[in-house]
Design a protein around this motif. Structure first.
Motif, short mmCIF file in Angstrom:
data_model
loop_
_atom_site.label_atom_id
_atom_site.label_comp_id
_atom_site.label_asym_id
_atom_site.label_seq_id
_atom_site.Cartn_x
_atom_site.Cartn_y
_atom_site.Cartn_z
N ASP A 65 0.85 -1.05 -0.14
CA ASP A 65 -0.14 0.16 0.22
C ASP A 65 0.79 1.30 0.09
O ASP A 65 1.71 1.45 0.75
CB ASP A 65 -0.91 -0.03 1.10
CG ASP A 65 -1.81 1.03 1.09
OD1 ASP A 65 -2.57 1.39 0.25
OD2 ASP A 65 -1.92 1.65 2.39
N GLN A 67 1.04 5.20 -0.36
CA GLN A 67 0.01 6.69 -0.13
C GLN A 67 0.87 7.77 0.03
O GLN A 67 2.01 7.79 0.57
CB GLN A 67 -0.93 6.55 1.14
CG GLN A 67 -2.07 5.35 1.05
CD GLN A 67 -2.98 5.52 2.27
OE1 GLN A 67 -3.18 6.26 2.56
NE2 GLN A 67 -3.54 4.17 2.42
N GLU A 69 0.18 11.85 1.40
CA GLU A 69 -0.78 13.02 2.03
C GLU A 69 0.12 13.95 2.66
O GLU A 69 0.93 13.75 3.41
CB GLU A 69 -1.65 12.24 3.07
CG GLU A 69 -2.50 13.02 3.56
CD GLU A 69 -3.43 12.32 4.76
OE1 GLU A 69 -4.13 13.21 5.54
OE2 GLU A 69 -3.16 11.27 5.01
#
Length: 142
Positions: A65, A67, A69
């Motif tokens: 995973d 990601q 941000e």
């Protein structure tokens, strides 16, 4: 007579403590290897991008995973333990198995919408392009 727990030479105490920690970690090679984190990373940059290579052999790409941000890139996943025959005895297990989580702060010049990731031969390659406004440009004089 009172004797302080540390000698007057603080650097000598730090050196002694480091030697004792080194000796303690020599007893368990698997503990010594955990200091760098998993997966190990190579991070570099070009004028146009930041390139991140995460070395994760034996990890199913579907278990990864990635990601981003607020300028923070997170890589997490799980590596399964190798199958050991039922009657086998493991004498030393240095390969990490289990859940992992790595966090990397990216420069403000990175465009989050341009981040791409690919996985091949146990290496996760993440490419983060810089914003056009952050790239150097030549200004013509009129």
């Amino acid at each position: 007579m009172y004797r302080p727990p540390f000698s007057r030479n603080l650097f000598a105490e730090f050196d002694r403590l480091r030697r004792e920690l080194d000796q303690a970690f020599e007893l368990s090679p698997s503990i010594r290897g955990l200091g760098a984190g998993f997966p190990t990373l190579n991070i570099g940059s070009t004028p146009n991008s930041v390139e991140i290579f995460a070395f994760a052999p034996g990890v199913d790409p579907a278990a990864l995973d990635v990601q981003i941000e607020k300028g923070v890139l997170t890589i997490s996943g799980e590596r399964k333990a190798p199958q050991v025959p039922e009657k086998a005895t493991v004498h030393l297990g240095e390969r990490f198995a289990g859940r992992f989580h790595r966090v990397v702060s990216l420069p403000d010049s990175i465009d989050p919408a341009s981040v791409t990731a690919s996985y091949r031969d146990g290496v996760l390659h993440i490419s983060a392009q810089r914003k056009d406004s952050a790239l150097p440009r030549r200004i013509n004089i009129q």
